[in-house]
Design a protein around this motif. Sequence first.
Motif, PDB file in Angstrom:
ATOM      1  N   THR A   1       1.483   1.325   7.771  1.00  0.00           N
ATOM      2  CA  THR A   1       1.677   2.385   6.781  1.00  0.00           C
ATOM      3  C   THR A   1       1.822   3.711   7.521  1.00  0.00           C
TER       4      THR A   1
ATOM      5  N   HIS B   1      -6.085  -2.982   5.078  1.00  0.00           N
ATOM      6  CA  HIS B   1      -6.240  -2.456   6.441  1.00  0.00           C
ATOM      7  C   HIS B   1      -6.263  -3.695   7.316  1.00  0.00           C
TER       8      HIS B   1
ATOM      9  N   GLU C   1       2.804   7.820   1.119  1.00  0.00           N
ATOM     10  CA  GLU C   1       2.541   6.638   1.959  1.00  0.00           C
ATOM     11  C   GLU C   1       3.630   5.594   1.771  1.00  0.00           C
TER      12      GLU C   1
ATOM     13  N   HIS D   1      -2.138   2.559   9.482  1.00  0.00           N
ATOM     14  CA  HIS D   1      -2.908   1.314   9.681  1.00  0.00           C
ATOM     15  C   HIS D   1      -1.966   0.131   9.504  1.00  0.00           C
TER      16      HIS D   1
ATOM     17  N   GLU E   1       1.021   7.518   6.291  1.00  0.00           N
ATOM     18  CA  GLU E   1       0.451   8.152   5.101  1.00  0.00           C
ATOM     19  C   GLU E   1      -0.226   9.499   5.365  1.00  0.00           C
TER      20      GLU E   1
ATOM     21  N   ASP F   1       0.868  -1.187   0.000  1.00  0.00           N
ATOM     22  CA  ASP F   1       0.000   0.000   0.000  1.00  0.00           C
ATOM     23  C   ASP F   1       0.906   1.237   0.000  1.00  0.00           C
TER      24      ASP F   1
HETATM   25 MN    MN Z   1      -3.000   2.967   3.442  1.00  0.00          MN
END
Ligand code: MN
Length: 469
Positions: A382, A360, A433, A353, A384, A274
């Motif tokens: 992460t 997630h 991120e 997260h 972000e 992510d």
């Molecule tokens: Mn994310």
Amino acid sequence: MKRIFVYSSVILLFFFQVLAVYSFDAQNLNKEVFAKRRQKLMDKMEGGIAVFRADAFNRDFYYLTGFDEPGAACLLIPDAEEKFILFVRPQSPARIVWTGKRYGTEEAVKVFGADKAYSMAQFEKILPRYLMGKDRIYCSFNNKELTDTLTQMIRRPRDNWPKEISNVLPPIHDMRMIKDSYEIKLMRKAIDITCDALLETMKAAEPGMYEYEIEAIIEYIFRKNGSQRPGFPSIVGSGPNSTILHYDVNKHQTQDGDLIVIDVGAEYGYYTADVTRTIPVNGKFNKKQKEIYEIVLEAQKQAIDKIAPGVGIYEVHYRAVEVIKDGLYRLGLITDKESRWQYRIWLMYNTNHWLGLDVHDVGSRGHDDGKGRRLEPGMVLTVEPGIYIGEHSLASLSETMRRSNARKEDIAAFLEKVKPIVEKYMNIGVRIEDDILVTEDGHENLSSKAPRTIKEIEKWMKKKSYLNK
Ligand code: MN
Ligand code: GLY
Ligand code: MN
């Protein structure tokens, strides 16, 4: 003659079919990794039996078994000789013709290490035999149907029959929060592929491209490198769309001068990356874009720097918020750094997260003392932060304010003051991120391969991609 040709074709076709179906991933499954996880869960159980059922692909089920076909069930019985029982869809030669081979009961034992395997059709009939003599059932309370069925079953007054049912998810999710080395390997691969896709996009992007063309480049590089699919719908938001957090329509044409927020993640071995990068479509950030970008980058850097075992996840978030607030105040986008609501117009979410099988990922961030769950080696999260200045931002103000204790006259004064500044930065959305692994002595940025600084991004964007020659 013709008939012989037809026969030999059929035989050849059959031969290739057999070859094709024998080349699936699970042959390389690392049985021991999954066995270790099951044992760890069984060690946490107080005897009894755990019952799982996955009618569709289910990440908790996969985490414990490595079994990725739908229509399966499994039992874990800590005190029994045969501790791991799998129920799977049986082999069916007639089915192979249409959809290929299934694992079947034989491979459930051989490949997945089940102590015993049955056809799924026998699940209901055989289950009571295993419940007999157990005092407690563990099952996933996310599976309402199974929970209801088991609850009904144990209501029957019988001797030697379970009397209690508990949720098996909390211990599994605790385990899923700390990634083992096998998971980290897969996550590295997913993240590497994602960074490669972002690098190629930086080279290929040019004004006039449609957002979906950029999405296509990203997802082409994913597939080219063995990613099965994106881990979540790819977000490619240009210009005004850069200010929409989960914009994934990706249908607009980019304009010279736009920023593009590209928030994407390859899935590899069921683990997802992510990563977000924000780039200027024409290859050069303008002055206003730079001002916003530098704030977000500094916030992200300082938040990442904080990451180490023992630090609370909210402490990481609040580090980012402090830097963002300073920057917004400097630019005049907020008038009061102490205000609890002003900065939330421009940054409206929690900036961390967990990451893993789910984008997630499971596991709570909360902790009683407000610092959030303490970080531990093996966690992946992460970082972000972002700033989003869109047409909708001020219009959403009254709604945002309704939930806060802000006084009407404060809001009016605030609006009056920030309006011209908002105009100045209109349609600038920036998110950066990265995916961070918590290590014994700090952290490792797993997505550092994708450039983040203005200088580096602009350098990469000068290069040419082989995809838009
Ligand atoms: Mn994310
Ligand atoms: N891509 C979704 C998120 O960043 O949370
Ligand atoms: Mn994202």
